[in-house]
Design a protein around this motif. Sequence first.
Motif, PDB file in Angstrom:
ATOM      1  N   ILE A  97      41.909  41.559  46.483  1.00 12.61           N
ATOM      2  CA  ILE A  97      42.054  42.997  46.735  1.00 12.61           C
ATOM      3  C   ILE A  97      42.930  43.627  45.662  1.00 12.61           C
ATOM      4  CG2 ILE A  97      42.957  44.734  48.350  1.00 12.61           C
ATOM      5  CD1 ILE A  97      42.071  42.855  50.609  1.00 12.61           C
ATOM      6  N   TYR A  98      43.985  42.911  45.257  1.00 11.62           N
ATOM      7  CA  TYR A  98      44.812  43.423  44.157  1.00 11.62           C
ATOM      8  C   TYR A  98      43.943  43.629  42.915  1.00 11.62           C
ATOM      9  CZ  TYR A  98      46.666  42.037  39.639  1.00 11.62           C
ATOM     10  OH  TYR A  98      46.848  41.923  38.296  1.00 11.62           O
ATOM     11  N   SER A  99      43.105  42.629  42.619  1.00 13.88           N
ATOM     12  CA  SER A  99      42.266  42.715  41.421  1.00 13.88           C
ATOM     13  C   SER A  99      41.284  43.876  41.511  1.00 13.88           C
ATOM     14  CB  SER A  99      41.551  41.372  41.232  1.00 13.88           C
ATOM     15  OG  SER A  99      40.347  41.539  40.578  1.00 13.88           O
ATOM     16  N   ASP A 100      40.667  44.037  42.694  1.00 12.57           N
ATOM     17  CA  ASP A 100      39.688  45.114  42.874  1.00 12.57           C
ATOM     18  C   ASP A 100      40.362  46.482  42.870  1.00 12.57           C
ATOM     19  OD1 ASP A 100      37.762  43.279  43.079  1.00 12.57           O
ATOM     20  OD2 ASP A 100      37.339  43.533  45.205  1.00 12.57           O
ATOM     21  N   GLN A 101      41.407  46.606  43.691  1.00 12.71           N
ATOM     22  CA  GLN A 101      41.980  47.929  43.928  1.00 12.71           C
ATOM     23  C   GLN A 101      42.994  48.346  42.868  1.00 12.71           C
ATOM     24  OE1 GLN A 101      40.830  49.993  46.274  1.00 12.71           O
ATOM     25  NE2 GLN A 101      39.322  48.397  46.626  1.00 12.71           N
ATOM     26  N   ALA A 102      43.980  47.482  42.611  1.00 13.40           N
ATOM     27  CA  ALA A 102      45.051  47.904  41.710  1.00 13.40           C
ATOM     28  C   ALA A 102      44.636  47.771  40.248  1.00 13.40           C
ATOM     29  CB  ALA A 102      46.300  47.081  41.971  1.00 13.40           C
ATOM     30  N   LEU A 103      44.105  46.613  39.882  1.00 11.01           N
ATOM     31  CA  LEU A 103      43.830  46.379  38.466  1.00 11.01           C
ATOM     32  C   LEU A 103      42.571  47.107  37.997  1.00 11.01           C
ATOM     33  CD1 LEU A 103      44.956  44.672  36.083  1.00 11.01           C
ATOM     34  CD2 LEU A 103      43.291  42.942  36.683  1.00 11.01           C
ATOM     35  N   ASN A 104      41.483  46.953  38.771  1.00 12.76           N
ATOM     36  CA  ASN A 104      40.217  47.511  38.311  1.00 12.76           C
ATOM     37  C   ASN A 104      39.863  48.855  38.936  1.00 12.76           C
ATOM     38  OD1 ASN A 104      39.732  45.365  36.587  1.00 12.76           O
ATOM     39  ND2 ASN A 104      38.819  44.134  38.220  1.00 12.76           N
ATOM     40  N   GLY A 105      40.585  49.251  39.967  1.00 16.91           N
ATOM     41  CA  GLY A 105      40.340  50.553  40.581  1.00 16.91           C
ATOM     42  C   GLY A 105      38.933  50.735  41.118  1.00 16.91           C
ATOM     43  N   LEU A 106      38.416  49.719  41.798  1.00 18.84           N
ATOM     44  CA  LEU A 106      37.034  49.800  42.293  1.00 18.84           C
ATOM     45  C   LEU A 106      36.965  50.546  43.628  1.00 18.84           C
ATOM     46  CD1 LEU A 106      35.860  46.133  41.668  1.00 18.84           C
ATOM     47  CD2 LEU A 106      35.611  48.113  40.183  1.00 18.84           C
ATOM     48  N   HIS A 107      35.757  50.860  44.019  1.00 14.03           N
ATOM     49  CA  HIS A 107      35.531  51.467  45.325  1.00 14.03           C
ATOM     50  C   HIS A 107      35.829  50.429  46.405  1.00 14.03           C
ATOM     51  CE1 HIS A 107      33.236  53.261  48.681  1.00 14.03           C
ATOM     52  NE2 HIS A 107      33.588  54.396  48.087  1.00 14.03           N
ATOM     53  N   ASN A 117      30.316  47.515  15.051  1.00 11.14           N
ATOM     54  CA  ASN A 117      31.335  47.275  16.071  1.00 11.14           C
ATOM     55  C   ASN A 117      30.663  46.915  17.378  1.00 11.14           C
ATOM     56  OD1 ASN A 117      34.053  47.567  15.162  1.00 11.14           O
ATOM     57  ND2 ASN A 117      33.546  49.704  14.678  1.00 11.14           N
ATOM     58  N   VAL A 118      30.797  45.672  17.791  1.00 13.43           N
ATOM     59  CA  VAL A 118      30.314  45.339  19.136  1.00 13.43           C
ATOM     60  C   VAL A 118      31.529  45.416  20.060  1.00 13.43           C
ATOM     61  CG1 VAL A 118      28.399  43.882  18.412  1.00 13.43           C
ATOM     62  CG2 VAL A 118      30.638  42.870  18.740  1.00 13.43           C
ATOM     63  N   ILE A 119      31.287  45.886  21.289  1.00 18.18           N
ATOM     64  CA  ILE A 119      32.431  46.088  22.185  1.00 18.18           C
ATOM     65  C   ILE A 119      32.389  45.061  23.308  1.00 18.18           C
ATOM     66  CG2 ILE A 119      33.643  47.739  23.644  1.00 18.18           C
ATOM     67  CD1 ILE A 119      32.325  49.936  22.015  1.00 18.18           C
ATOM     68  N   LEU A 120      33.526  44.395  23.484  1.00 17.33           N
ATOM     69  CA  LEU A 120      33.631  43.380  24.526  1.00 17.33           C
ATOM     70  C   LEU A 120      34.585  43.880  25.604  1.00 17.33           C
ATOM     71  CD1 LEU A 120      33.374  40.401  25.578  1.00 17.33           C
ATOM     72  CD2 LEU A 120      35.252  39.841  24.065  1.00 17.33           C
ATOM     73  N   TYR A 121      34.047  44.177  26.797  1.00 22.45           N
ATOM     74  CA  TYR A 121      34.890  44.562  27.929  1.00 22.45           C
ATOM     75  C   TYR A 121      35.146  43.306  28.755  1.00 22.45           C
ATOM     76  CZ  TYR A 121      33.040  49.243  26.944  1.00 22.45           C
ATOM     77  OH  TYR A 121      32.674  50.402  26.349  1.00 22.45           O
ATOM     78  N   THR A 122      36.412  43.061  29.109  1.00 19.55           N
ATOM     79  CA  THR A 122      36.664  41.871  29.927  1.00 19.55           C
ATOM     80  C   THR A 122      37.506  42.209  31.140  1.00 19.55           C
ATOM     81  OG1 THR A 122      38.642  41.339  28.674  1.00 19.55           O
ATOM     82  CG2 THR A 122      36.625  40.252  28.003  1.00 19.55           C
ATOM     83  N   ASP A 123      37.234  41.463  32.192  1.00 20.92           N
ATOM     84  CA  ASP A 123      38.054  41.534  33.394  1.00 20.92           C
ATOM     85  C   ASP A 123      39.357  40.805  33.079  1.00 20.92           C
ATOM     86  OD1 ASP A 123      38.243  41.809  36.433  1.00 20.92           O
ATOM     87  OD2 ASP A 123      38.645  39.697  36.126  1.00 20.92           O
ATOM     88  N   MET A 124      40.504  41.416  33.432  1.00 20.10           N
ATOM     89  CA  MET A 124      41.785  40.818  33.049  1.00 20.10           C
ATOM     90  C   MET A 124      42.509  40.141  34.211  1.00 20.10           C
ATOM     91  SD  MET A 124      42.088  40.887  29.944  1.00 20.10           S
ATOM     92  CE  MET A 124      43.794  40.421  29.735  1.00 20.10           C
ATOM     93  N   THR A 125      41.764  39.851  35.285  1.00 20.17           N
ATOM     94  CA  THR A 125      42.430  39.196  36.404  1.00 20.17           C
ATOM     95  C   THR A 125      42.947  37.819  35.994  1.00 20.17           C
ATOM     96  OG1 THR A 125      40.719  40.263  37.694  1.00 20.17           O
ATOM     97  CG2 THR A 125      42.191  38.815  38.863  1.00 20.17           C
ATOM     98  N   LEU A 126      42.150  37.092  35.217  1.00 20.82           N
ATOM     99  CA  LEU A 126      42.558  35.770  34.762  1.00 20.82           C
ATOM    100  C   LEU A 126      42.592  35.733  33.232  1.00 20.82           C
ATOM    101  CD1 LEU A 126      40.572  33.270  36.985  1.00 20.82           C
ATOM    102  CD2 LEU A 126      42.733  34.367  37.421  1.00 20.82           C
ATOM    103  N   MET A 127      43.677  35.207  32.695  1.00 23.52           N
ATOM    104  CA  MET A 127      43.805  35.121  31.245  1.00 23.52           C
ATOM    105  C   MET A 127      42.813  34.124  30.634  1.00 23.52           C
ATOM    106  SD  MET A 127      46.088  36.987  29.619  1.00 23.52           S
ATOM    107  CE  MET A 127      47.397  38.128  30.026  1.00 23.52           C
ATOM    108  N   LEU A 128      42.524  33.051  31.382  1.00 25.90           N
ATOM    109  CA  LEU A 128      41.653  32.021  30.801  1.00 25.90           C
ATOM    110  C   LEU A 128      40.244  32.544  30.565  1.00 25.90           C
ATOM    111  CD1 LEU A 128      42.616  28.672  32.550  1.00 25.90           C
ATOM    112  CD2 LEU A 128      43.048  29.372  30.217  1.00 25.90           C
TER     113      LEU A 128
END
Lengths: 406, 403
Positions: free
Chosen positions: A360-370, B127-138
């Motif tokens: 939920i932290y990842s969805d709501q706080a970090l990514n701001g999802l619905h 320029n290619v753009i890479l969007y990444t989810d930052m929940t996990l660094m790995l």
Amino acid sequence: MRKTFAIEMSDNQSNKEAKRSNSLWRLMKECVLEMLHRPIYWVGFFALPLFLFLFLASLMESGLPEKIPAAIVDKDGTATSREITQSLNGMQMVNLTMTCNSYTEARHAMQEGKIYGFFVIPENFESELLSMRKPVITFYTNMTYYVPAALLFKTFKTTALYAKAGIAVNVLEYAGAGSMNVAPLLNPINVATRPIGNPGLNYAIYLCNSFIPCALQLMILLVTAFTLGEEVKRGRSRRLLERTDGSILTALFAKLFPQTIIWIIVVVFMESWLYKWNGYPMNGSWGWLTLSEIMFVFASQAFGVFLYGCLPSLRLSLSACALLGILSFSLAAFSFPEQSMYPALSIFSWVVPIRYNFLIYSDQALNGLHIYYSRIWFAAYCVFMLLPFTMLWRIKRSYSNGIYVP
Amino acid sequence: MYKERNKKISWLRQVCETYVRELRNIFKDEGIMIFFFLLPLAYPIVYSLIYNPEVVRDVPMVVIDNDRTALSREFVRRLDATQDIRIKGYAAELGEARRAMAGRDCFGIMEIPDGFQKRAGRLEQNNVILYTDMTLMLRYKAFLMGATDVSQEMGAEIQAKALDSDLPVDVNLDGDPLPIHNVALGNTTSGFDSFVMPGILMLILQQCIILAVGMAGGAMREPRRLLRYNPINEAPSVVLTLISKTLVYCTIMAVPILYLSHYVPLMFAFPMAGDSIEILLLLVPMVLASIFLGFCIQSVVTERETIFVFWVITSVIFLFLSGLTWPRYAMPDVWRWLGDIFPGTWGVEGFIRMNTNGASLSQVSACYYALWILTGVYFTLACVLHRFVIRPRIRREHGECAI
């Protein structure tokens, strides 16, 4: 003889008392007073969690470790090699603390922990380069320490690529490409990264937001199991049941609800500490996140009660809570993704409440999802809250037996 | 009475008697046995198994290909071929891709610009753009490594082709004028398990000892009706008691120490570059300092189980203090000083450098000396605390005949 007399005495006394003070309110007040008088509760509720908040956030205040100690091994000693050394030293992440004469010397410095990596420019580097004999630049990073080594790797690689680009420009110009714009030629495909929510790759954001709630989960589990087990240990469990007319649910409520209030205050403080005070990304709705934190307290307490019900002995339930609480740090996949774990282990990442707090932290706080995307995680909290009801009968049995196993 | 008796018999006999008594007490106490045996034996295995796949492979990615040419498809194919990235599919536009990411179908998006191939042919930069989810660094690291490798490789090919056709003379940049090599030392496969576990093994060792010793301390203060771990005995002086108890703990821990420092790394194929005997030499002061620290902590343990509530969480604190994740040189001074006073910090540092980096004991002499200093300090402190705090308190609670 004397012993039985004493038991009768205490039974009479407890009956009288039960009649006098069976109101739930009074019982709760006694529980609160007991907590106030025991230092262990102060430590568990406030001292340790608050220390951890402060510790983790201030430890990684700078976001990324800068000026990582490294060494240069320049066996060439020419203008070109010195230029590379200078540009390396100008990088923000690197601090060239040593100049070594050989690979062995640098390796020894690394083994002694003085440096995290080193950059080797070979002998006759300049002359080989000018005569197109392709000298090799090598850099070594000590991957034993992941974070500094990964950052050092990136900086070393960038420096080496710059050096290479400079050389390529020279060669092209000699070959008559002066009229062309050579810059795009050096890097025809450029990857522009967009790290969503954490553009500075701040390590504190990544670690604190997962580790601090997980530490709280551990404390909630331990304190819950400790509170429940202490009743039996101190020989008060039967009286407690008498006072609630044999209702284990009321007894648990009286014991644990005051703690729920304290934990909610602690998590709301945590939330404001992380997302307001420290300014960690908060791209979604405060309401949903707060709801998640509050449900997280209920779910963790319920999970603690469930574990106590599974192993209704103070020490065993505390052991189970400690084991699961500590394993949660890895099982909940804060650092190593669950998709990469063995399937037999990754399923366990779904059986701890912190996993849902993290999602939920990842969805709501970090990514701001619905909120739509987090609906399942909220439902999972509810499942945890129902778990204790499957174990009430066992807790009641252990309370009415009242036998303490050391 | 006991004091008089103790005067008559030699100190060696007193130590032996206490040793036997303490050993018997511990073997009778299931709780302490769990900390001494089950925890160090089972816990490292579970922990290592969680991280055992070592590297993050094939992280799902969605592609928005605005070019749809042979070159852009080639680029995507090569991304898919890396060990880091798996192409989950194509999305028509960013909104669709973000929906896939929100639903956790992918953790990264690669956007290829319109005119990708055309620009490559005209020698302009793409320029290619890479969007990444930052929940996990790995995951971020996997995307970045894969995408950088592919872009550099394809970039070099485009470069070579362009130079061949455009330049008046034969210049061969294709063969790479300046090859760059990188070597990972210590943890040569850059695996996560091999990085984190050697340090954790040392922390497990420290924590097992302190939890067990702390619990034994709590047991000494329990009311008699709950007592199994019995402090009421004829005890010699504080120093002799502590020495004989230390001998007991060392006897019991001998097997777990060997197992943690040698067999667990062997089982999970962690780097083992160090000399086993020298590593054991390093662990001697580390274990002693942990035992003595445990003796000091006994002064605040009021009952057997409270040690769980206030000590288990410290594992997290020690993990960070040891500098395993966040290097010690970059910590604020106060946390570095705090780390300095715990044996685990030096134990982790020394063990990692010896076991993973192949340092000799003389190369980690700083850790070795620090551990011996801590051993001395904690032993002195433990003696003082036991003489002036713990013993008087137990006597008060259990009567004169207790130790």
